[in-house]
Design an enzyme around this catalytic site. Structure first.
Site, PDB file in Angstrom:
ATOM      1  CB  CYS A  25      48.520  42.526  54.518  1.00 28.01           C
ATOM      2  SG  CYS A  25      47.232  42.753  53.297  1.00 28.01           S
ATOM      3  CG  HIS A  42      47.498  39.186  56.750  1.00 26.72           C
ATOM      4  ND1 HIS A  42      46.477  40.071  57.035  1.00 26.72           N
ATOM      5  CD2 HIS A  42      47.603  39.152  55.392  1.00 26.72           C
ATOM      6  CE1 HIS A  42      46.000  40.546  55.904  1.00 26.72           C
ATOM      7  NE2 HIS A  42      46.655  40.003  54.892  1.00 26.72           N
ATOM      8  CG  ASN A  90      43.205  40.568  53.426  1.00 26.04           C
ATOM      9  OD1 ASN A  90      43.456  41.293  54.382  1.00 26.04           O
ATOM     10  ND2 ASN A  90      44.093  40.293  52.496  1.00 26.04           N
TER      11      ASN A  90
HETATM   12  O1  UT7 Z   1      46.793  40.207  52.010  1.00 26.04           O
HETATM   13  C1  UT7 Z   1      47.764  40.677  51.119  1.00 26.04           C
HETATM   14  C2  UT7 Z   1      48.424  39.614  50.377  1.00 26.04           C
HETATM   15  N1  UT7 Z   1      47.502  38.971  49.485  1.00 26.04           N
HETATM   16  C3  UT7 Z   1      47.482  37.650  49.433  1.00 26.04           C
HETATM   17  O2  UT7 Z   1      48.160  36.994  50.182  1.00 26.04           O
HETATM   18  C4  UT7 Z   1      46.612  37.022  48.373  1.00 26.04           C
HETATM   19  C5  UT7 Z   1      47.352  35.896  47.706  1.00 26.04           C
HETATM   20  N2  UT7 Z   1      46.621  35.305  46.605  1.00 26.04           N
HETATM   21  C6  UT7 Z   1      45.516  34.532  46.791  1.00 26.04           C
HETATM   22  O3  UT7 Z   1      45.046  34.383  47.884  1.00 26.04           O
HETATM   23  C7  UT7 Z   1      44.959  33.823  45.582  1.00 26.04           C
HETATM   24  O4  UT7 Z   1      45.862  33.919  44.519  1.00 26.04           O
HETATM   25  C8  UT7 Z   1      43.559  34.328  45.145  1.00 26.04           C
HETATM   26  C9  UT7 Z   1      42.519  33.955  46.152  1.00 26.04           C
HETATM   27  C10 UT7 Z   1      43.609  35.849  44.964  1.00 26.04           C
HETATM   28  C11 UT7 Z   1      43.187  33.679  43.816  1.00 26.04           C
HETATM   29  O5  UT7 Z   1      43.207  32.262  43.931  1.00 26.04           O
HETATM   30  P1  UT7 Z   1      44.009  31.362  42.905  1.00 26.04           P
HETATM   31  O6  UT7 Z   1      43.795  29.973  43.294  1.00 26.04           O
HETATM   32  O7  UT7 Z   1      45.430  31.852  42.864  1.00 26.04           O
HETATM   33  O8  UT7 Z   1      43.269  31.653  41.547  1.00 26.04           O
HETATM   34  P2  UT7 Z   1      43.861  32.266  40.204  1.00 26.04           P
HETATM   35  O9  UT7 Z   1      44.065  33.734  40.327  1.00 26.04           O
HETATM   36  O10 UT7 Z   1      45.002  31.435  39.731  1.00 26.04           O
HETATM   37  O11 UT7 Z   1      42.635  32.004  39.247  1.00 26.04           O
HETATM   38  C12 UT7 Z   1      42.218  30.686  38.889  1.00 26.04           C
HETATM   39  C13 UT7 Z   1      40.966  30.782  38.052  1.00 26.04           C
HETATM   40  C14 UT7 Z   1      41.095  31.759  36.894  1.00 26.04           C
HETATM   41  O12 UT7 Z   1      40.363  31.253  35.795  1.00 26.04           O
HETATM   42  P3  UT7 Z   1      41.109  30.523  34.590  1.00 26.04           P
HETATM   43  O13 UT7 Z   1      42.065  31.523  34.050  1.00 26.04           O
HETATM   44  O14 UT7 Z   1      41.789  29.329  35.201  1.00 26.04           O
HETATM   45  O15 UT7 Z   1      39.977  30.178  33.673  1.00 26.04           O
HETATM   46  C15 UT7 Z   1      40.417  32.984  37.401  1.00 26.04           C
HETATM   47  O16 UT7 Z   1      39.890  33.793  36.383  1.00 26.04           O
HETATM   48  O17 UT7 Z   1      39.901  31.246  38.844  1.00 26.04           O
HETATM   49  C16 UT7 Z   1      39.307  32.396  38.230  1.00 26.04           C
HETATM   50  N3  UT7 Z   1      38.826  33.289  39.273  1.00 26.04           N
HETATM   51  C17 UT7 Z   1      37.595  33.170  39.802  1.00 26.04           C
HETATM   52  N4  UT7 Z   1      36.584  32.315  39.545  1.00 26.04           N
HETATM   53  C18 UT7 Z   1      35.467  32.470  40.272  1.00 26.04           C
HETATM   54  C19 UT7 Z   1      39.481  34.295  39.878  1.00 26.04           C
HETATM   55  N5  UT7 Z   1      38.675  34.855  40.814  1.00 26.04           N
HETATM   56  C20 UT7 Z   1      37.510  34.185  40.779  1.00 26.04           C
HETATM   57  C21 UT7 Z   1      36.317  34.286  41.492  1.00 26.04           C
HETATM   58  N6  UT7 Z   1      35.329  33.405  41.210  1.00 26.04           N
HETATM   59  N7  UT7 Z   1      36.130  35.191  42.448  1.00 26.04           N
END
Ligand code: UT7
Length: 333
Positions: A120, A260, A290
């Protein structure tokens, strides 16, 4: 590296972008995996993304479209281009490079070129690299392209990653400029100890493609989102703050932040740290998601009409590697 002492500065003299027509909405994704428009919008800011559906088309086709737009806009001829640097993590093939294919597609018969891999942050690394070629005095027309067909490495059964990414390409033309405009400063960093959190495990020399790698889904993006988020928030804000400080810029001196587009919450945190009003932050994540190397040039393309000569612009990115950085430039037209 501070570029002020070098004899020839480089300016962006034209910008162009291209995205495929197909719009993949949150609603459509919620029929494919267990997700919802509400979750995606509140956690990421993304509402829809573009997907290159035609199976015969790849990253080079999007890069070529962006470059054709650039050629038309700037009035240069394809055979005047000296160098094409293509920032991408989804090359058409491991070799030949996507830059070679793009050069052929647009008729850039006198150019050389190569791909640059920094996930990225790749557009920033490529822009800085292109600037060095201009500064050498040996190259007059350098094209920097950020292009990614992320849909080619996304697992559309994995809700953690498939909602985030989209396809697209952006291109800028770099030309020599007077010293008080164009690219002024850059801070670029890598930290390979972060490699385990965001990667594509197979397809390289460590884990060449095999039935096993395909079965295990190792040709798709793997991301530990939470960890990447933590590092992205800190490092993107730190590097943006650092580049402002060493160029004596306060929030009020910055006209635009071009971040980004990975997550609206990361963008907001960076803008807050820079003490920037949200009206000065380019955001198009809601419509493209993204697009990896393409996010920053696509923002410049979308905002081109609003930019004014001498606007102070900070570009900032964070991505797989880990890689991150910021570039300070003065808009030249
Ligand atoms: O561009 C390159 C660099 N990349 C980035 O900068 C990405 C950085 N990371 C992020 O933007 C975020 O971490 C994400 C958008 C990828 C994820 O968001 P988050 O708030 O960190 O969610 P999480 O991974 O902590 O997941 C929270 C919950 C989980 O469920 P439980 O374990 O709390 O029951 C996930 O399973 O949300 C669940 N989850 C979803 N639920 C509905 C994860 N993805 C989804 C989804 N829809 N698409």
């Amino acid at each position: 590296m501070n570029t002020k002492n070098q004899n020839i500065a480089a300016k962006i003299s034209a910008v162009s972008g291209w995205v495929p027509d197909y719009v993949l909405t949150n609603k459509e994704l919620s029929k494919m995996v267990d997700t919802s428009d509400e979750w995606i919008t509140t956690r990421t800011g993304i509402q829809e993304r573009r997907i290159l559906k035609d199976p015969t088309k790849a990253t080079s086709d999007m890069g070529a479209e962006a470059l054709k737009g650039l050629i038309k806009k700037s009035g240069i001829k394809a055979d005047e281009i000296d160098l094409i640097i293509c920032a991408t993590v989804t090359p058409d093939m491991l070799f030949p490079s996507t830059a070679c294919l793009i050069a052929d597609k647009v008729g850039a018969t006198k150019a050389f070129g190569f791909d640059l891999s920094a996930a990225c942050s790749a557009f920033l690394f490529a822009l800085d690299c292109g600037q060095k070629y201009i500064s050498s005095g040996l190259y007059k027309k350098v094209v920097v392209i950020g292009a990614d067909k992320m849909s080619s490495i996304v697992d559309y059964n994995d809700r953690k990653t498939c909602v985030i990414f989209g396809d697209g390409a952006g291109a800028v033309l770099l030309e020599p400029s007077s010293k008080d405009e164009g690219l002024i400063d850059s801070i670029l960093r890598v930290d390979g100890s972060g490699s385990e959190y965001l990667k594509m495990i197979a397809g390289g020399s460590l884990n060449p493609a095999s039935q096993e790698t395909v079965k295990n889904g190792h040709h798709y993006i793997y991301q530990d989102g939470k960890t990447v988020f933590k590092f992205a928030v800190t490092n993107m804000a730190d590097v943006s703050d650092e580049i402002m400080k060493r160029n004596n810029l306060k929030g009020e001196d910055v006209d635009w932040l071009v971040p980004h587009q990975a997550n609206l919450r990361i963008i907001d945190a960076t803008a807050r740290r820079m003490e920037l009003d949200s009206s000065k932050v380019m955001i198009n994540i809601h419509k493209y998601g993204n697009t990896t190397a393409a996010t920053i040039p696509l923002c410049l393309h979308d905002w081109e009409d609003k930019l004014k000569k001498n606007d102070n612009i900070i570009l900032a990115a964070f991505g797989g590697g880990f890689t991150w950085g910021a570039i300070y430039l003065k808009w030249a037209y």
